[in-house]
Write an enzyme that holds these catalytic residues in place. Structure first.
Site, PDB file in Angstrom:
ATOM      1  N   ASP A 340       0.579  -0.878  -0.042  1.00  0.00           N
ATOM      2  CA  ASP A 340       0.064   0.192   0.073  1.00  0.00           C
ATOM      3  C   ASP A 340       1.139   1.139  -0.161  1.00  0.00           C
ATOM      4  O   ASP A 340       0.885   2.326  -0.427  1.00  0.00           O
ATOM      5  CB  ASP A 340      -0.692   0.330   1.333  1.00  0.00           C
ATOM      6  CG  ASP A 340      -1.826  -0.904   1.533  1.00  0.00           C
ATOM      7  OD1 ASP A 340      -2.249  -1.963   0.209  1.00  0.00           O
ATOM      8  OD2 ASP A 340      -2.170  -1.739   3.040  1.00  0.00           O
TER       9      ASP A 340
HETATM   10  C1  26A Z   1     -11.453  -7.157   0.642  1.00  0.00           C
HETATM   11  N1  26A Z   1     -10.495  -7.661   1.349  1.00  0.00           N
HETATM   12  C2  26A Z   1      -9.847  -8.740   1.889  1.00  0.00           C
HETATM   13  C3  26A Z   1     -10.299  -6.031   1.803  1.00  0.00           C
HETATM   14  C4  26A Z   1      -8.200  -6.622   2.662  1.00  0.00           C
HETATM   15  C5  26A Z   1      -7.487  -5.094   2.793  1.00  0.00           C
HETATM   16  N2  26A Z   1      -8.565  -3.729   2.744  1.00  0.00           N
HETATM   17  C6  26A Z   1      -9.252  -4.548   1.933  1.00  0.00           C
HETATM   18  N3  26A Z   1     -10.228  -5.118   1.859  1.00  0.00           N
HETATM   19  N4  26A Z   1      -7.996  -7.084   3.425  1.00  0.00           N
HETATM   20  C7  26A Z   1      -7.047  -7.024   3.911  1.00  0.00           C
HETATM   21  N5  26A Z   1      -7.084  -5.485   3.914  1.00  0.00           N
HETATM   22  C8  26A Z   1      -5.945  -4.558   4.006  1.00  0.00           C
HETATM   23  O1  26A Z   1      -4.561  -4.705   3.593  1.00  0.00           O
HETATM   24  C9  26A Z   1      -3.426  -3.793   4.560  1.00  0.00           C
HETATM   25  C10 26A Z   1      -2.394  -4.727   3.839  1.00  0.00           C
HETATM   26  O2  26A Z   1      -2.628  -4.274   2.527  1.00  0.00           O
HETATM   27  C11 26A Z   1      -5.533  -4.430   5.670  1.00  0.00           C
HETATM   28  O3  26A Z   1      -6.526  -3.691   6.931  1.00  0.00           O
HETATM   29  C12 26A Z   1      -4.640  -3.793   5.762  1.00  0.00           C
HETATM   30  O4  26A Z   1      -4.115  -2.578   6.321  1.00  0.00           O
END
Ligand code: 26A
Length: 385
Positions: A340
């Site tokens: 990110d």
């Molecule tokens: C739909 N899903 C599975 C998700 C996520 C996500 N953000 C949006 N949608 N699953 C994990 N994360 C976020 O990824 C970040 C790390 O790259 C987590 O909240 C974490 O901060």
């Protein structure tokens, strides 16, 4: 300085929906975000754990998993376990929201806006505060019937395993964009978390069409291997609007398999990028083929970027490699949010008009800063690029 992490009392879920003052961040008149992001706002519940715990829930050490039915999935228990654990840290998360905060770290207060759906509870209150502190304009849709989404970030060494219960984030509606369409119109560039393909491809397409009509960069991150694997048709519906795609090597490989790309080595990043460009060229509203770039990060290996040429008669493309910023392993706190942060630096570069090479280098630079912090966070002081 204040720590980026928060502790809630153990009965957090019972106390949700009480004493809430969550209100979307009010934008000062002078603020006009240059970058607008769309994603799933989540609060990360992060803890250091071990292989045994991961094995108990059948989790890999480096993966991202979506809980599709929270009433049936046994992995919902993970949250109960984490909430009981007084070592758990509550940190702002949601992949695109992390990217928004990171981009604001570079671009400054009010320069980045973020869309997503949250509940009315302590979690969203915390997310709002974090966005505000980072200078991100929160354009939250508020869902009164679901709790704010949460993500268990299970850290083993430098790896992170993510398990997400989307909650309110799953209820974002494209109509919410209309409430802030003036912001959309003034924005210079868009960033879409691929994770949002599980929620509202319609909202992504709505922003994509606007970007196409106004010739603005529209950047899509694949987010996780399960997106190309299980959300293939949704991905197909938005890929034509993307001027840039960002993904890591495992997402690239997952794409190659899911789309059965005709290449010998399914791990050859340059070949995968070239195939994506052939399958999903970027066309402006006149139907003319324009430049499109696929950017693949590759852990500590150089990032590979392939750009299609704008000429519709030939299918030539050019490719560059950009090295990462090396960091001693002992300085890494965790890699949660590294990708990110890379996207943050890259997007800031796009908004600032940097070259492709420099935008990628900014991404590598910011990722290096972020992995030295707990969770998807950035240093409390501004460090110059
Ligand atoms: C739909 N899903 C599975 C998700 C996520 C996500 N953000 C949006 N949608 N699953 C994990 N994360 C976020 O990824 C970040 C790390 O790259 C987590 O909240 C974490 O901060």
């Amino acid at each position: 300085t204040e720590s980026p992490t928060f502790r809630f009392q153990n009965n957090i879920f019972e106390s949700l929906k009480t004493n809430t003052t969550a209100k979307p961040y009010k934008m000062a008149q002078s603020q006009s975000p240059e970058l607008v992001c769309l994603g799933n706002p989540l609060l990360d519940i992060q803890v250091d754990t071990n292989a045994e715990f991961l094995a108990k829930y059948n989790l890999k050490s480096n993966d991202a998993i979506l809980i599709e039915d929270s009433s049936k999935d046994p992995r919902m228990e993970i949250f109960q376990e984490l909430i009981k654990n007084d070592k758990s840290l509550y940190i702002a998360g949601g992949a695109a929201q992390n990217t928004a905060r990171g981009a604001a770290y570079i671009l400054g207060k009010g320069k980045v806006g973020y869309f997503g759906c949250v509940g009315e509870d302590q979690f969203s209150e915390q997310l709002l505060k974090e966005n505000e502190k980072a200078g991100v304009v929160s354009m939250y849709q508020i869902d009164q019937t679901h709790g704010t989404g949460k993500c268990a970030a299970l850290i083993t060494g430098i790896d992170r395993s993510l398990v997400t219960d989307l909650g309110a984030a799953n209820h974002f509606k494209p109509e919410h964009l209309d409430k802030h369409w003036d912001v959309v119109e003034k924005a210079k560039a868009f960033y879409i978390g691929g994770f949002h393909l599980t929620v509202s491809p319609e909202a992504i397409i709505k922003l994509g069409k606007h970007a196409q009509e106004t010739n603005k960069p529209f950047v899509l991150n694949f987010s996780a291997p399960f997106i190309p694997q299980f959300f293939k048709s949704q991905l197909e519906s938005v890929l034509p609007y993307a001027t840039h795609v960002i993904a890591n090597e495992s997402e690239a490989e997952s794409f190659a398999e899911s789309f059965a790309l005709d290449i010998k080595d399914k791990t050859n990043l340059e070949a995968i990028a070239t195939e994506i460009l052939k399958l999903f060229p970027y066309k402006n509203t006149n139907g003319e083929v324009a430049n499109k770039t696929i950017i693949f990060t590759h852990g500590t290996e150089p990032t590979v970027a392939v750009t299609s040429s704008s000429s519709s008669s030939s299918s030539s493309s050019s490719s560059i490699e950009v090295p990462v910023h090396p960091l001693e392993a002992s300085k890494i706190k965790d890699t949660n949010g590294a990708g990110d942060a890379f996207a943050s630096g890259f997007m800031a570069g796009i908004v600032l008009g940097d070259s492709l090479q420099k935008s990628i280098d900014r991404g590598q630079w910011l990722a290096k800063l972020s992995i030295q912090e707990v969770g998807a966070s950035f240093p409390s002081e501004k460090i110059a690029y």
